[in-house]
Design a protein around this motif. Structure first.
Motif, PDB file in Angstrom:
ATOM      1  N   PRO A  98       0.775  -1.071  -0.067  1.00 30.56           N
ATOM      2  CA  PRO A  98       0.096  -0.088  -0.018  1.00 30.56           C
ATOM      3  C   PRO A  98       0.630   1.175  -0.117  1.00 30.56           C
ATOM      4  N   HIS A  99       2.015   1.460   0.747  1.00 25.60           N
ATOM      5  CA  HIS A  99       2.624   2.499   0.897  1.00 25.60           C
ATOM      6  C   HIS A  99       3.495   2.675  -0.600  1.00 25.60           C
ATOM      7  N   GLN A 100       3.782   1.612  -1.156  1.00 23.60           N
ATOM      8  CA  GLN A 100       4.416   1.890  -2.482  1.00 23.60           C
ATOM      9  C   GLN A 100       3.443   2.528  -3.293  1.00 23.60           C
ATOM     10  N   LEU A 101       2.167   1.783  -3.480  1.00 22.03           N
ATOM     11  CA  LEU A 101       1.098   2.107  -4.391  1.00 22.03           C
ATOM     12  C   LEU A 101       0.732   3.602  -4.217  1.00 22.03           C
ATOM     13  N   ALA A 102       0.694   4.175  -2.998  1.00 23.44           N
ATOM     14  CA  ALA A 102       0.179   5.572  -2.694  1.00 23.44           C
ATOM     15  C   ALA A 102       1.310   6.616  -2.931  1.00 23.44           C
ATOM     16  N   ALA A 103       2.710   6.215  -2.708  1.00 24.59           N
ATOM     17  CA  ALA A 103       3.682   7.022  -2.792  1.00 24.59           C
ATOM     18  C   ALA A 103       3.869   8.114  -4.062  1.00 24.59           C
ATOM     19  N   PRO A 104       3.830   7.512  -5.238  1.00 30.66           N
ATOM     20  CA  PRO A 104       3.987   8.295  -6.371  1.00 30.66           C
ATOM     21  C   PRO A 104       2.807   9.130  -6.512  1.00 30.66           C
ATOM     22  N   LEU A 105       1.733   8.692  -6.118  1.00 26.79           N
ATOM     23  CA  LEU A 105       0.374   9.590  -6.190  1.00 26.79           C
ATOM     24  C   LEU A 105       0.770  10.742  -5.357  1.00 26.79           C
ATOM     25  N   PHE A 165       3.598   6.594   6.178  1.00 26.64           N
ATOM     26  CA  PHE A 165       4.666   5.511   5.668  1.00 26.64           C
ATOM     27  C   PHE A 165       4.721   6.074   4.274  1.00 26.64           C
ATOM     28  N   ALA A 166       3.499   6.398   3.723  1.00 32.26           N
ATOM     29  CA  ALA A 166       3.512   6.679   2.277  1.00 32.26           C
ATOM     30  C   ALA A 166       4.220   7.868   2.078  1.00 32.26           C
ATOM     31  N   ALA A 167       3.979   8.672   2.976  1.00 29.13           N
ATOM     32  CA  ALA A 167       4.370  10.264   2.691  1.00 29.13           C
ATOM     33  C   ALA A 167       5.980  10.305   2.736  1.00 29.13           C
ATOM     34  N   LEU A 168       6.581   9.601   3.772  1.00 29.26           N
ATOM     35  CA  LEU A 168       7.825   9.429   3.804  1.00 29.26           C
ATOM     36  C   LEU A 168       8.455   8.648   2.523  1.00 29.26           C
ATOM     37  N   GLU A 169       7.743   7.562   2.099  1.00 30.60           N
ATOM     38  CA  GLU A 169       8.268   6.774   0.973  1.00 30.60           C
ATOM     39  C   GLU A 169       8.201   8.009  -0.160  1.00 30.60           C
TER      40      GLU A 169
END
Length: 364
Positions: free
Chosen positions: A26-33, A63-67
């Motif tokens: 999930p964090h990898q999916l959200a990060a580019p967005l 997590f996604a924001a940091l990624e």
């Protein structure tokens, strides 16, 4: 109170569970967005708020924001309101801005059913009240409104035809941020004879049931995010705001009928704002099941010409925590193609019998 407006919106392509996004956490999916929608507002960001339902936990928003490489000062909050989590994230950001708690948020949702660590669903309500699986709950709604299989199948075919029409016209490509090699929803990789599939589908609950895999949504992977900003700040930065948050409502009903939960939320929201369904120009309701959509349209008097005009989850699927944010993303682009819209509405029902509706004013 300060006004909250939406100035940016994007979503990922939607993949089937076990499909093209099956190995993406999930964090990898959200990060580019997050990285994309934050591009012009990074120094103003207060927080990232994301809905998520099936884990793995650990505050995916942070997590996604940091990624994504956002500043360490940008905090994160993850919301679980089941299927309405993504819409609740947007609502929360709007309310924070109205209250003066901040001026700029990224809000939305992300879901990876493919990588979820949970082998079975959570319990939604006490057994003594009723805790049906969602298919059983959809059948409950169909029985309550005496909806035939044919009526539900016809709505599913409508959704499929509208989705394909929107896809071929390039409407979906406007809202999708490609993820690596994937540029469109997995369902669109091959066109199917939907009428034949609908006719052949078997009831999911019992021999005389009306809910089938063809008039129900699929379980998917995907993410969506919008930038919610205080209107004065958006003006100062030269950001084009499309939607202004007007009001919202949450309702609770019997957990045996979650598909009906948007009905009282929408009714209360319209009544409080002195509006009727005639005043609403576009309505996006998450298409978890055809029975839910028909029930809501019937009870609320929604003309189909206003409802999910570019199709919905019955075709592209339902990535739980992201679906509410996908509704708002769809509205963000739909209003740009029209001149005659003033009010639009997004609504979704959740397991446990919770309905959420959000009203937006279109900015011209």
């Amino acid at each position: 109170m300060k006004n909250a407006v939406i100035v940016q919106a994007k979503r990922t392509p939607i993949g089937k569970k076990g499909g093209m996004l099956k190995d993406v956490e999930p964090h990898q999916l959200a990060a580019p967005l997050l990285r994309h929608v934050a591009a012009n507002v990074t120094r103003h960001l207060d927080e990232v708020i994301l809905g998520n339902v099936v884990g793995p936990g650990g505050n995916i928003a942070r997590f996604a924001a940091l990624e994504a490489g956002l500043p360490l000062s940008v905090s994160g909050m993850t919301i679980d309101r089941q299927c309405s989590a993504g819409l609740e994230a947007i609502r929360t950001a709007c309310l924070f801005i109205r209250a003066g708690a901040g001026t700029c948020y990224i809000a939305g949702g992300v879901e990876s059913a493919s990588t979820s660590p949970f082998p079975k669903r959570a319990q939604f309500s006490p057994a003594a009240i009723g805790d049906p699986d969602m298919v059983e709950a959809a059948e409950n709604v169909a029985r309550h409104y005496r909806l035939t299989r044919d009526v539900q199948d016809a709505y599913a075919i409508r959704s499929y035809e509208l989705s394909w029409d929107a896809y071929t016209k390039g409407f979906y490509s406007e809202e999708v941020l490609p993820f690596g090699e994937f540029r469109s929803d997995e369902v669109f990789q091959k066109k199917r004879d939907m009428a034949r599939l609908v006719a052949r589908a078997k009831p999911l609950v019992d021999g005389d049931g009306t809910v089938t895999a063809a008039n129900s949504c699929g379980i998917q992977d995907g993410a969506a995010a919008v930038v919610v900003m205080e209107e004065q700040l958006a003006t100062e930065l030269g950001m084009r705001a499309m939607l202004r948050f007007a009001d919202s409502e949450v309702s609770g009903i019997h957990p045996n009928y979650p598909g009906m939960s948007p009905i009282p939320a929408i009714q209360a929201l319209l009544a409080r704002n002195g509006l009727t369904m005639e005043d609403i120009d576009l309505i996006e309701i998450n298409e978890a099941f055809a029975s839910k959509m028909i029930a809501c349209a019937t009870e609320l008097g929604i003309p189909y010409v206003k409802l999910n005009v570019s199709g919905g989850a019955l075709t592209t699927g339902h990535p739980y925590g992201a679906s509410g944010a996908i509704l708002v993303t769809r509205l963000f682009y739909e209003v740009q193609r029209r001149q005659d819209v003033n009010y639009v509405l997004a609504a979704i029902g959740s397991a446990g019998g919770i309905g959420l509706a959000v009203l937006f004013e279109v900015i011209r």
